[in-house]
Design an enzyme around this catalytic site. Structure first.
Site, mmCIF file in Angstrom:
data_model
loop_
_atom_site.group_PDB
_atom_site.id
_atom_site.type_symbol
_atom_site.label_atom_id
_atom_site.label_comp_id
_atom_site.label_asym_id
_atom_site.label_seq_id
_atom_site.Cartn_x
_atom_site.Cartn_y
_atom_site.Cartn_z
ATOM 1 N N GLU A 109 0.842 -1.209 0.000
ATOM 2 C CA GLU A 109 0.000 0.000 0.000
ATOM 3 C C GLU A 109 0.873 1.253 0.000
ATOM 4 O OE1 GLU A 109 -2.383 -1.515 3.417
ATOM 5 O OE2 GLU A 109 -4.055 -0.829 2.181
ATOM 6 N N GLU A 129 -4.291 -9.310 3.277
ATOM 7 C CA GLU A 129 -5.074 -8.991 4.482
ATOM 8 C C GLU A 129 -6.241 -9.945 4.709
ATOM 9 O OE1 GLU A 129 -3.789 -6.794 2.435
ATOM 10 O OE2 GLU A 129 -2.977 -5.089 3.533
HETATM 11 N N1 3HC Z 1 3.943 -8.143 11.424
HETATM 12 C C1 3HC Z 1 4.599 -8.553 12.532
HETATM 13 N N2 3HC Z 1 5.446 -9.596 12.546
HETATM 14 C C2 3HC Z 1 5.616 -10.251 11.388
HETATM 15 C C3 3HC Z 1 4.986 -9.862 10.198
HETATM 16 C C4 3HC Z 1 4.108 -8.738 10.244
HETATM 17 N N3 3HC Z 1 3.473 -8.277 9.157
HETATM 18 N N4 3HC Z 1 5.355 -10.712 9.222
HETATM 19 C C5 3HC Z 1 6.205 -11.581 9.780
HETATM 20 N N5 3HC Z 1 6.374 -11.304 11.084
HETATM 21 C C6 3HC Z 1 7.261 -11.972 12.048
HETATM 22 C C7 3HC Z 1 6.897 -13.434 12.246
HETATM 23 O O1 3HC Z 1 5.902 -13.573 13.234
HETATM 24 C C8 3HC Z 1 8.222 -14.007 12.655
HETATM 25 O O2 3HC Z 1 8.407 -13.701 14.015
HETATM 26 P P1 3HC Z 1 9.122 -14.755 15.015
HETATM 27 O O3 3HC Z 1 10.480 -14.969 14.432
HETATM 28 O O4 3HC Z 1 9.089 -14.038 16.317
HETATM 29 O O5 3HC Z 1 8.268 -15.977 14.974
HETATM 30 C C9 3HC Z 1 9.237 -13.201 11.857
HETATM 31 O O6 3HC Z 1 8.562 -11.990 11.504
HETATM 32 C C10 3HC Z 1 9.698 -13.875 10.586
HETATM 33 O O7 3HC Z 1 8.541 -14.268 9.842
HETATM 34 P P2 3HC Z 1 8.441 -15.691 9.132
HETATM 35 O O8 3HC Z 1 8.917 -16.739 10.062
HETATM 36 O O9 3HC Z 1 7.071 -15.822 8.583
HETATM 37 O O10 3HC Z 1 9.517 -15.509 7.989
HETATM 38 P P3 3HC Z 1 9.474 -16.002 6.497
HETATM 39 O O11 3HC Z 1 10.733 -15.565 5.894
HETATM 40 O O12 3HC Z 1 9.126 -17.458 6.442
HETATM 41 O O13 3HC Z 1 8.245 -15.235 5.805
HETATM 42 C C11 3HC Z 1 6.883 -13.359 5.160
HETATM 43 C C12 3HC Z 1 8.257 -13.853 5.672
HETATM 44 C C13 3HC Z 1 6.651 -13.891 3.756
HETATM 45 C C14 3HC Z 1 6.924 -11.866 5.144
HETATM 46 C C15 3HC Z 1 5.801 -13.881 6.118
HETATM 47 O O14 3HC Z 1 6.181 -13.620 7.443
HETATM 48 C C16 3HC Z 1 4.443 -13.277 5.923
HETATM 49 O O15 3HC Z 1 3.730 -13.645 5.016
HETATM 50 N N6 3HC Z 1 4.070 -12.333 6.808
HETATM 51 C C17 3HC Z 1 2.735 -11.806 6.866
HETATM 52 C C18 3HC Z 1 2.535 -10.737 5.850
HETATM 53 C C19 3HC Z 1 1.170 -10.129 5.980
HETATM 54 O O16 3HC Z 1 0.172 -10.766 6.199
HETATM 55 N N7 3HC Z 1 1.129 -8.795 5.830
HETATM 56 C C20 3HC Z 1 -0.072 -8.062 5.926
HETATM 57 C C21 3HC Z 1 -0.180 -7.481 7.276
HETATM 58 S S1 3HC Z 1 -1.755 -6.726 7.542
HETATM 59 C C22 3HC Z 1 -1.611 -5.192 6.842
HETATM 60 O O17 3HC Z 1 -0.626 -4.904 6.230
HETATM 61 C C23 3HC Z 1 -2.761 -4.275 7.096
HETATM 62 C C24 3HC Z 1 -2.711 -3.067 6.231
HETATM 63 O O18 3HC Z 1 -3.609 -3.187 5.179
HETATM 64 C C25 3HC Z 1 -3.067 -1.833 6.996
#
Ligand code: 3HC
Length: 695
Positions: A109, A129
């Site tokens: 975004e 999301e």
């Molecule tokens: N917020 C907070 N923590 C997050 C995060 C996020 N968006 N994404 C990942 N983390 C954390 C994980 O919990 C993990 O923490 P830990 O080591 O304490 O367990 C650490 O970061 C590493 O994450 P992964 O183990 O998942 O690492 P990978 O390399 O396997 O994957 C990734 C990385 C592809 C970025 C994956 O973490 C992912 O898909 N994350 C979620 C992304 C997501 O859903 N983003 C949307 C958020 S909602 C949003 O943006 C709302 C907006 O519209 C306002």
């Protein structure tokens, strides 16, 4: 201007180009701290007359994983993400996003609010999301359609799917796709913009054409989905607002976002996201995993074939050992079929598919186990057979090799005692189909060495699985809970509900299949064998439903025989088997039970409460480390609906007082089955939630 190397949004300068580097490990998640820092850095650069263009890029593996999921409680604290992004969009100076690795959610975004997006090869973008029960809440649903048109934006936002760099370029989300580090790519693009050779534009200045056909088709598709979730439908509503003037659309989107933020669906899905990652916190975390390169799987049945497939997909050299020579070729072709499926689904590339086939050996000789760093036994569930096999493995395997059993119920201590090296013995309970299901219960027996446990967790993560540490208990975590859930369903059936109604109620709750449909799929003879094994030790007070045994007596074992609780005919939807219902009615009469009516809510309440009560016992006995581990087991191995977060998460929503009230109420008719676990009473007394126990 002096570069500040410690800032989480670091300002750097390259001549007349100002850069903001997102530097908040591990994933540059944009919580309040980072968005405030970006806001401040941006203001500084905007007000600096020497700066003519601004580039945002990320440090580390990614641009950013999006908004900070742990910080959702502060979504409305100023500066909000929409406010920060509005400032980027409105900037007089060209603002460029240079993206590498991943740009998800709020991070995409942010990029959409800039005037130009450069991607580095290998980039993945998404607005995921909806997978968290949300919709893009910082303008994503308004700005993406302004770049791609409504139909593509609906597809991307309502599914939450990943979009690879090439597609992003062809859809107009990226303006340029290059190789090399993001910083350099951003600077090069900024120079071209300043030289007038690369066009840039405010996204908000664009307009979106309506596309009623795409909207209607999407609505029908989303409404037909089971379970029917709120987020994708609200996301569709938000994307439709993109045809309005931008400020109206943004306001509508944010209102829908905050509505979802407050809902149970969001809470359940976020809990599931963290549950998947939390299970790695184990006491053996600091132990050094052993080197595993070559693995032997013993047993060429469905389970062995699935496990071998999973290992080959994970890149391990794998030998499948099937004692009956006549079944070796069958096992090989099963694995080859699975690998071909993985290739088709894109889980393997042509190259890795070939490597997997090259890494596969199939034999009837146990001697091959001598080469293995890890042996996984997946023969039938019989203690004598397993003890015999482990004694042989003890003689054959090299020192330090890990000897794992895939048993789903049996005592791993007893199996370990068949060897002179119990410290090398562990349970690795895979779930069928093992190359698809993500859960592995890692069963730690009395003498299992920490390095063995650490190796199992490392292996599981390499396979893309979710490992959960479990203690050695009959049925470990998952099957113990499953047994009580099934029992609650069996009692409901005897007492008056019909099996199709019970299934329908639980499917409405969100399970892909109800318990009786699952029993048919798993094979009724399998569960019967387990019941027979336990018959001698069954407590006399236990209420026993003979219905499943009587159905088995007819030779109806479920799907594989075409008849079980349901009738299965090729090409037709299964229908409730009148013969099975007749058995239920006969059994009710024999027991003198007058059938009662149960509402769908009552059916769900009873089955869920039975699960929760057993889950609490699993926890208080230390078989599971934390409530979140139980949730992970149910979510990734037993089809518990993800948006419900798992039984422990549900227990927190229901609350200990209500759970105790329910159990005491049900106990009036069956005090043996319905007992309040001590821990639940303690939670009520102390006013604590299961989430508190996750540490
Ligand atoms: N917020 C907070 N923590 C997050 C995060 C996020 N968006 N994404 C990942 N983390 C954390 C994980 O919990 C993990 O923490 P830990 O080591 O304490 O367990 C650490 O970061 C590493 O994450 P992964 O183990 O998942 O690492 P990978 O390399 O396997 O994957 C990734 C990385 C592809 C970025 C994956 O973490 C992912 O898909 N994350 C979620 C992304 C997501 O859903 N983003 C949307 C958020 S909602 C949003 O943006 C709302 C907006 O519209 C306002």
């Amino acid at each position: 201007m002096k570069d500040d190397v410690t800032a989480i949004a670091r300002i750097e300068t390259e001549g007349e180009i100002g850069l903001i580097c997102l530097a908040k490990p591990p994933v540059n998640a944009v919580g309040l701290a980072l968005r405030s820092a970006i806001h401040d850095a941006f203001q500084t650069l905007s007000q600096d007359p020497a700066i003519r263009a601004i580039v945002l890029y990320g440090e580390g593996r990614f641009f950013s994983a999006g908004a900070d999921i742990k910080d959702f409680g502060k979504a409305d604290v100023q500066p909000t993400l929409p406010q920060v992004l509005k400032a980027l969009n409105d900037s007089d100076k060209p603002v460029i996003a240079a993206l590498h690795g991943v740009a998800f959610g709020g991070a995409l975004e942010l990029a959409l609010a800039t005037h130009l997006r450069v991607g580095v090869a290998g980039l993945r973008i998404a607005l995921p999301e909806v997978k968290l029960g949300l919709l893009p809440g910082a303008g994503g649903a308004q700005r993406l359609p302004r770049l791609t048109g409504l139909a593509s934006a609906i597809d991307i936002i309502c599914s939450g799917r990943d979009v690879l760099a090439d597609e992003a370029l062809s859809l107009g989300i990226l303006d340029r796709l290059v190789d090399g580090p993001a910083r350099g790519a951003g600077i090069a693009a900024a120079r071209d913009v300043l030289a007038g050779t690369l066009a840039h534009r405010q996204t908000d200045a664009r307009v979106v054409a309506d596309d009623p056909a795409a909207v209607d088709a999407a609505r029908i598709r989303l409404q037909a989905k089971r379970p029917a979730l709120m987020a994708p439908l609200k996301a569709l509503e938000a994307v439709c607002a993109a045809t309005l003037p931008i400020d109206e659309g943004l306001a509508g989107e944010r209102a829908l976002f905050m509505e979802l933020m407050a809902g149970d669906e969001r809470a359940g899905l976020v809990h599931a996201f963290f549950a998947e990652r939390a299970t790695g916190q184990i006491p053996e975390k600091s132990a050094t995993p052993r080197t595993i390169q070559r693995i032997a799987v013993i047993g060429g049945g469905t389970m062995g074939v699935g496990i071998a497939t999973s290992l080959l997909i994970g890149g391990y050299q794998t030998d499948l050992i099937e004692a009956q020579s006549a079944r070796v070729a069958q096992a090989r072709s099963g694995i080859e079929k699975n690998l071909a499926g993985a290739l088709k689904r894109g889980k393997l590339t042509a190259e890795s598919h070939k490597a997997a086939l090259d890494g596969l050996g199939c034999t009837d000789s146990l001697d091959v186990a001598a080469e293995a760093d890890l042996v996984i036994e997946a023969i039938f569930e019989n203690m004598e057979a397993k003890i015999g096999l482990f004694a042989k493995l003890d003689a054959i395997c090299k020192p330090g090799a890990i000897l794992a059993t895939n048993t789903s119920y049996l005592d791993v201590n007893q199996i370990a005692a068949a060897t002179a090296r119990p410290e090398d013995v562990i349970g690795l309970h895979f779930f069928s189909p093992a190359h698809i299901m993500r859960l592995i219960e890692v069963v730690v027996a009395e003498k299992t060495a920490p390095s063995c446990v650490a190796s199992a967790f490392a292996l599981a993560r390499k396979l893309g699985k979710v490992p959960v540490r479990a203690g050695n208990s009959d049925g470990f975590i998952g099957n113990r809970i499953l047994t009580q859930y099934r029992r609650a369903a069996d009692y409901l059936l005897l007492d008056g509900a019909d099996f199709a109604g019970i299934d329908a109620a639980l499917e409405e709750f969100g399970f892909a299949m109800g318990p009786f449909a699952v029993n048919d799929l798993a094979g009724l003879d399998i569960a019967r064998a387990t019941r027979d094994r336990k018959a001698a030790t069954r407590p006399p007070q236990e209420r026993y439903s003979r219905v499943a045994d009587l159905i088995c007596d007819q030779g109806w074992f479920g799907r594989k025989t075409g008849q079980g609780y349901y009738l299965y005919e090729a090409g037709k939807k299964p229908v409730a088997h009148p013969g099975a219902m007749a058995i239920v009615e006969t059994e009710r009469r024999a027991l003198g039970l007058a059938p009662r009516a149960f509402s769908r809510e009552t059916i769900v309440a009873r089955c869920l409460t039975a699960m929760i009560a057993e889950a609490v016992r699993v926890l208080e006995e230390g078989v599971a480390l934390r409530p979140v581990d139980i949730d992970a087991v149910e979510l990734f191995g037993y089809g518990f609906p993800r948006h419900r977060g798992g039984p422990m998460h549900q227990a927190d929503l229901i609350g200990p007082a209500e759970l105790i009230r329910r159990i005491e109420d049900y106990a009036a008719e069956d005090p043996h089955f319905w007992q309040v676990p001590d821990l639940l009473r303690k939670m009520q007394r102390d006013g604590r939630s299961f989430a508190d126990l996750n540490g």
